[in-house]
Design an enzyme around this catalytic site. Sequence first.
Site, mmCIF file in Angstrom:
data_model
loop_
_atom_site.group_PDB
_atom_site.id
_atom_site.type_symbol
_atom_site.label_atom_id
_atom_site.label_comp_id
_atom_site.label_asym_id
_atom_site.label_seq_id
_atom_site.Cartn_x
_atom_site.Cartn_y
_atom_site.Cartn_z
ATOM 1 N NE ARG A 1 -2.070 -1.319 3.513
ATOM 2 C CZ ARG A 1 -2.319 -0.891 4.745
ATOM 3 N NH1 ARG A 1 -3.373 -0.156 5.003
ATOM 4 N NH2 ARG A 1 -1.522 -1.217 5.734
ATOM 5 C CG ASN B 1 -4.162 -4.236 3.742
ATOM 6 O OD1 ASN B 1 -3.596 -4.233 2.659
ATOM 7 N ND2 ASN B 1 -3.490 -4.190 4.878
#
Length: 94
Positions: A18, A36
């Site tokens: 990320r 997520n």
Amino acid sequence: MRKVHMNVSGRVQGVGFRYTTKMVADQLGVTGAVWNEADGSVGIEAVAEDKVLEDFITAVRNSPSPAGKVARLTIHDDPRIKERKSFDVSYPPQ
């Protein structure tokens, strides 16, 4: 501006995926968010001009995280995605 939703699966959680995705987005000027998912995948909303977005998609497909490995990438255009001023690491959009 093109707006896309992506879902990335593979080794994409717990490997800095990320945050490195955010770094690439910031470098290219892409706005949106990355988060997520509960199933172990990563969701991405991205907004940019076509050429910039294609470069971003290529970077995601190749995994911006050296420890990550993308097994599957799905992409679909979604005009409902709200425009943001930046690219954020966040929870799934509401």
